[in-house]
Design a protein around this motif. Structure first.
Motif, PDB file in Angstrom:
ATOM      1  N   SER A  12       0.642  -1.035  -0.123  1.00 40.93           N
ATOM      2  CA  SER A  12       0.079  -0.062  -0.072  1.00 40.93           C
ATOM      3  C   SER A  12       0.969   1.226  -0.076  1.00 40.93           C
ATOM      4  CB  SER A  12      -0.884  -0.026   0.986  1.00 40.93           C
ATOM      5  OG  SER A  12      -0.053  -0.337   2.553  1.00 40.93           O
ATOM      6  N   ARG A  13       0.287   2.342  -0.353  1.00 39.73           N
ATOM      7  CA  ARG A  13       1.004   3.623  -0.439  1.00 39.73           C
ATOM      8  C   ARG A  13       0.742   4.245   1.044  1.00 39.73           C
ATOM      9  NH1 ARG A  13       4.135   5.046  -4.342  1.00 39.73           N
ATOM     10  NH2 ARG A  13       3.266   6.920  -4.839  1.00 39.73           N
ATOM     11  N   ASP A  14      -0.255   3.983   1.649  1.00 37.79           N
ATOM     12  CA  ASP A  14      -0.604   4.572   3.083  1.00 37.79           C
ATOM     13  C   ASP A  14      -1.396   3.350   3.831  1.00 37.79           C
ATOM     14  OD1 ASP A  14      -1.531   6.195   5.150  1.00 37.79           O
ATOM     15  OD2 ASP A  14      -2.345   7.603   3.975  1.00 37.79           O
ATOM     16  N   PRO A  15      -0.498   2.633   4.236  1.00 37.36           N
ATOM     17  CA  PRO A  15      -0.617   1.612   5.448  1.00 37.36           C
ATOM     18  C   PRO A  15      -1.879   1.992   6.468  1.00 37.36           C
ATOM     19  CG  PRO A  15       1.519   1.508   4.977  1.00 37.36           C
ATOM     20  CD  PRO A  15       0.930   2.995   4.486  1.00 37.36           C
ATOM     21  N   TYR A  16      -1.684   3.099   7.078  1.00 38.67           N
ATOM     22  CA  TYR A  16      -2.601   3.312   8.091  1.00 38.67           C
ATOM     23  C   TYR A  16      -4.064   3.502   7.462  1.00 38.67           C
ATOM     24  CZ  TYR A  16      -4.575   5.496  12.348  1.00 38.67           C
ATOM     25  OH  TYR A  16      -5.395   5.761  13.337  1.00 38.67           O
ATOM     26  N   ARG A  17      -3.993   4.391   6.613  1.00 39.46           N
ATOM     27  CA  ARG A  17      -5.102   4.924   6.059  1.00 39.46           C
ATOM     28  C   ARG A  17      -6.244   3.525   5.439  1.00 39.46           C
ATOM     29  NH1 ARG A  17      -6.669   6.382   0.329  1.00 39.46           N
ATOM     30  NH2 ARG A  17      -8.531   7.239   0.320  1.00 39.46           N
ATOM     31  N   LEU A  18      -5.363   2.710   4.793  1.00 39.18           N
ATOM     32  CA  LEU A  18      -5.971   1.600   4.259  1.00 39.18           C
ATOM     33  C   LEU A  18      -6.212   0.605   5.470  1.00 39.18           C
ATOM     34  CD1 LEU A  18      -6.682   0.708   1.748  1.00 39.18           C
ATOM     35  CD2 LEU A  18      -4.447  -0.567   1.222  1.00 39.18           C
ATOM     36  N   PRO A  36      -0.800   7.181  12.083  1.00 39.61           N
ATOM     37  CA  PRO A  36      -0.690   7.788  10.675  1.00 39.61           C
ATOM     38  C   PRO A  36       0.818   7.937  10.565  1.00 39.61           C
ATOM     39  CG  PRO A  36      -2.425   9.038  11.957  1.00 39.61           C
ATOM     40  CD  PRO A  36      -1.964   7.960  12.683  1.00 39.61           C
ATOM     41  N   GLY A  37       1.282   7.677   8.996  1.00 37.13           N
ATOM     42  CA  GLY A  37       2.679   7.851   8.773  1.00 37.13           C
ATOM     43  C   GLY A  37       3.401   6.532   8.825  1.00 37.13           C
ATOM     44  N   ASP A  38       2.920   5.567   9.793  1.00 38.03           N
ATOM     45  CA  ASP A  38       3.571   4.602   9.911  1.00 38.03           C
ATOM     46  C   ASP A  38       3.859   3.852   8.778  1.00 38.03           C
ATOM     47  OD1 ASP A  38       3.686   4.870  12.542  1.00 38.03           O
ATOM     48  OD2 ASP A  38       2.480   3.609  13.229  1.00 38.03           O
ATOM     49  N   PRO A  39       4.975   2.950   8.512  1.00 31.97           N
ATOM     50  CA  PRO A  39       5.279   2.190   7.332  1.00 31.97           C
ATOM     51  C   PRO A  39       4.683   0.707   7.137  1.00 31.97           C
ATOM     52  CG  PRO A  39       6.951   1.843   8.844  1.00 31.97           C
ATOM     53  CD  PRO A  39       6.141   2.921   9.478  1.00 31.97           C
ATOM     54  N   GLU A  40       3.722   0.520   8.371  1.00 27.94           N
ATOM     55  CA  GLU A  40       3.096  -0.628   8.377  1.00 27.94           C
ATOM     56  C   GLU A  40       1.753  -0.560   9.305  1.00 27.94           C
ATOM     57  OE1 GLU A  40       4.906  -3.959  11.156  1.00 27.94           O
ATOM     58  OE2 GLU A  40       6.234  -3.499   9.547  1.00 27.94           O
ATOM     59  N   ALA A  41       0.719  -1.211   9.132  1.00 26.90           N
ATOM     60  CA  ALA A  41      -0.416  -1.211   9.873  1.00 26.90           C
ATOM     61  C   ALA A  41      -1.088  -2.940  10.048  1.00 26.90           C
ATOM     62  CB  ALA A  41      -1.321  -0.211   9.623  1.00 26.90           C
TER      63      ALA A  41
END
Length: 129
Positions: A12-18, A36-41
């Motif tokens: 993903s481009r934005d793991p937290y949002r997804l 928000p902004g983390d490289p993984e979620a």
């Protein structure tokens, strides 16, 4: 000895949002350390763990693997489609048939395909008393 699936991982481009989107869709929870902004979620939900990882490239082709989801008991496929659309999904291909069978293909906020199918109650023939 055999292996087991630890998680389903989604680039993903934005793991937290997804992850927030999928947690809402699946009634799951994000890990306590996801922000928000983390490289993984990570999303944990009944029966699965979804891991969203940052990748530099965007999605360009159809998924080779996708999720099929169904509405919870007491709801319907059509109600679930409406619900996930309000959460930010988009309808990609409506394959519902007039006899009630079929499914709908949707995209999550980053364009990943998933399907909404009938739940067990909708697939069980009813017999008049």
């Amino acid at each position: 000895m055999t292996s087991r699936v630890h998680s389903v991982t989604v680039d993903s481009r934005d793991p937290y949002r997804l992850a927030v989107f999928w947690a809402e869709v699946l009634g799951g929870t994000l890990a306590d350390d996801d922000h928000p902004g983390d490289p993984e979620a990570t999303v944990r939900c009944d029966g699965a763990t979804l891991l969203f990882l940052t990748v530099p490239e965007g999605k360009t082709v159809k998924n080779r693997l996708h999720l099929d989801i169904e509405a919870a008991a007491g709801s319907t496929r059509d109600a679930e489609i409406t619900r996930v659309l309000t959460l930010g999904a988009t309808l990609a291909d409506d394959r519902r048939r007039t006899d009630g069978s079929g499914w709908a293909v949707l995209h999550d906020p980053e364009g990943n395909e998933f399907c909404v199918v009938r739940n067990t109650a909708e697939r069980t023939p009813t017999h008049p008393a």
